[in-house]
Design a protein around this motif. Structure first.
Motif, PDB file in Angstrom:
ATOM      1  N   ILE A   1       8.393   3.526  -9.394  1.00 14.85           N
ATOM      2  CA  ILE A   1       9.466   4.228  -8.693  1.00 14.85           C
ATOM      3  C   ILE A   1       9.568   5.617  -9.310  1.00 14.85           C
ATOM      4  O   ILE A   1       9.705   5.746 -10.529  1.00 14.85           O
ATOM      5  CB  ILE A   1      10.802   3.491  -8.830  1.00 14.85           C
ATOM      6  N   GLU A   2       9.455   6.642  -8.479  1.00 13.20           N
ATOM      7  CA  GLU A   2       9.563   8.028  -8.935  1.00 13.20           C
ATOM      8  C   GLU A   2      10.629   8.730  -8.112  1.00 13.20           C
ATOM      9  O   GLU A   2      10.572   8.714  -6.878  1.00 13.20           O
ATOM     10  CB  GLU A   2       8.227   8.760  -8.777  1.00 13.20           C
ATOM     11  N   GLU A   3      11.583   9.317  -8.799  1.00 12.63           N
ATOM     12  CA  GLU A   3      12.670  10.049  -8.142  1.00 12.63           C
ATOM     13  C   GLU A   3      13.326   9.206  -7.042  1.00 12.63           C
ATOM     14  O   GLU A   3      13.612   9.678  -5.949  1.00 12.63           O
ATOM     15  CB  GLU A   3      12.163  11.377  -7.587  1.00 12.63           C
ATOM     16  N   GLY A   4      13.544   7.924  -7.343  1.00 12.01           N
ATOM     17  CA  GLY A   4      14.213   7.031  -6.414  1.00 12.01           C
ATOM     18  C   GLY A   4      13.352   6.523  -5.265  1.00 12.01           C
ATOM     19  O   GLY A   4      13.846   5.843  -4.378  1.00 12.01           O
TER      20      GLY A   4
ATOM     21  N   GLN B  67       4.956   7.141  -0.321  1.00 12.20           N
ATOM     22  CA  GLN B  67       6.269   6.981  -0.938  1.00 12.20           C
ATOM     23  C   GLN B  67       7.168   6.246   0.044  1.00 12.20           C
ATOM     24  O   GLN B  67       7.044   6.419   1.257  1.00 12.20           O
ATOM     25  CB  GLN B  67       6.882   8.339  -1.264  1.00 12.20           C
ATOM     26  N   ILE B  68       8.071   5.430  -0.495  1.00 13.41           N
ATOM     27  CA  ILE B  68       8.972   4.660   0.342  1.00 13.41           C
ATOM     28  C   ILE B  68      10.395   4.869  -0.158  1.00 13.41           C
ATOM     29  O   ILE B  68      10.704   4.538  -1.304  1.00 13.41           O
ATOM     30  CB  ILE B  68       8.642   3.148   0.288  1.00 13.41           C
ATOM     31  N   GLU B  69      11.232   5.419   0.695  1.00 13.37           N
ATOM     32  CA  GLU B  69      12.649   5.540   0.368  1.00 13.37           C
ATOM     33  C   GLU B  69      13.336   4.231   0.727  1.00 13.37           C
ATOM     34  O   GLU B  69      12.921   3.537   1.655  1.00 13.37           O
ATOM     35  CB  GLU B  69      13.282   6.683   1.152  1.00 13.37           C
ATOM     36  N   LYS B  70      14.396   3.898   0.008  1.00 13.15           N
ATOM     37  CA  LYS B  70      15.098   2.639   0.261  1.00 13.15           C
ATOM     38  C   LYS B  70      15.537   2.516   1.718  1.00 13.15           C
ATOM     39  O   LYS B  70      15.448   1.440   2.297  1.00 13.15           O
ATOM     40  CB  LYS B  70      16.285   2.479  -0.677  1.00 13.15           C
TER      41      LYS B  70
END
Length: 168
Positions: A95-98, A121-124
């Protein structure tokens, strides 16, 4: 459980959610089966919501990873040119920068901006499901569970054998 079995599982359960298609399977020679689901499918939307509400369970397992966990995966919603596709991401690296970092595990059908093997990258807020395997047992995988319930008895048996995992 071998990673090959997990790959088979994810390939078997590629899911597209397309507003213009009815609930049906799209078989692709030597590729994953895609299950088209209407955007207003109440049961599927409940499964996605449950995944979002329980993401802390995935986070806890991922952060406390031991040898008993054999696979971590996230399903991300991609949107492009009016198309929507939910694609499994495996090999979660951190996890990088959320944002989670992982690798596309399904060959996309409609989305052309990513391909099998790409790191993303996957945001929540983009997560539509999560899963991990602990001692051959599926944790999470709410959309998988729903689609499995919708299978015929023969399809379920084949899936259970091919995946090698226990679903309780």
């Amino acid at each position: 459980m071998k990673n090959l079995q997990i790959k088979t599982l994810l390939l078997f359960f590629s899911i597209c959610i397309l507003s213009c298609n009815s609930n049906k399977k799209i078989g692709r020679e030597n590729e994953s089966t895609i299950y088209n689901v209407e955007e207003d499918d109440v049961e599927m939307n409940k499964a996605i919501e449950k995944a979002k509400q329980t993401l802390d369970s995935f986070d806890f397992a991922f952060k406390n990873n031991t040898r008993v966990f054999t696979f971590f995966g996230l399903k991300k919603k991609f949107e492009e040119n009016g198309n929507v596709e939910h694609i499994w991401i495996g090999n979660i690296q951190g996890i990088e920068e959320g944002k989670y970092i992982g690798v596309i595990d399904n060959l996309p059908e409609k989305i052309k901006s990513v391909k099998l093997g790409d790191t993303v990258q996957i945001e929540k807020k983009e997560i539509s499901d999560w899963m991990y395997i602990k001692k051959s047992e599926l944790h999470g995988g709410y959309t998988i569970r729903l689609l499995r319930e919708r299978m015929t008895e023969g399809e379920r048996k084949k899936f259970d054998v091919e995946s090698g995992m226990k679903i309780k």
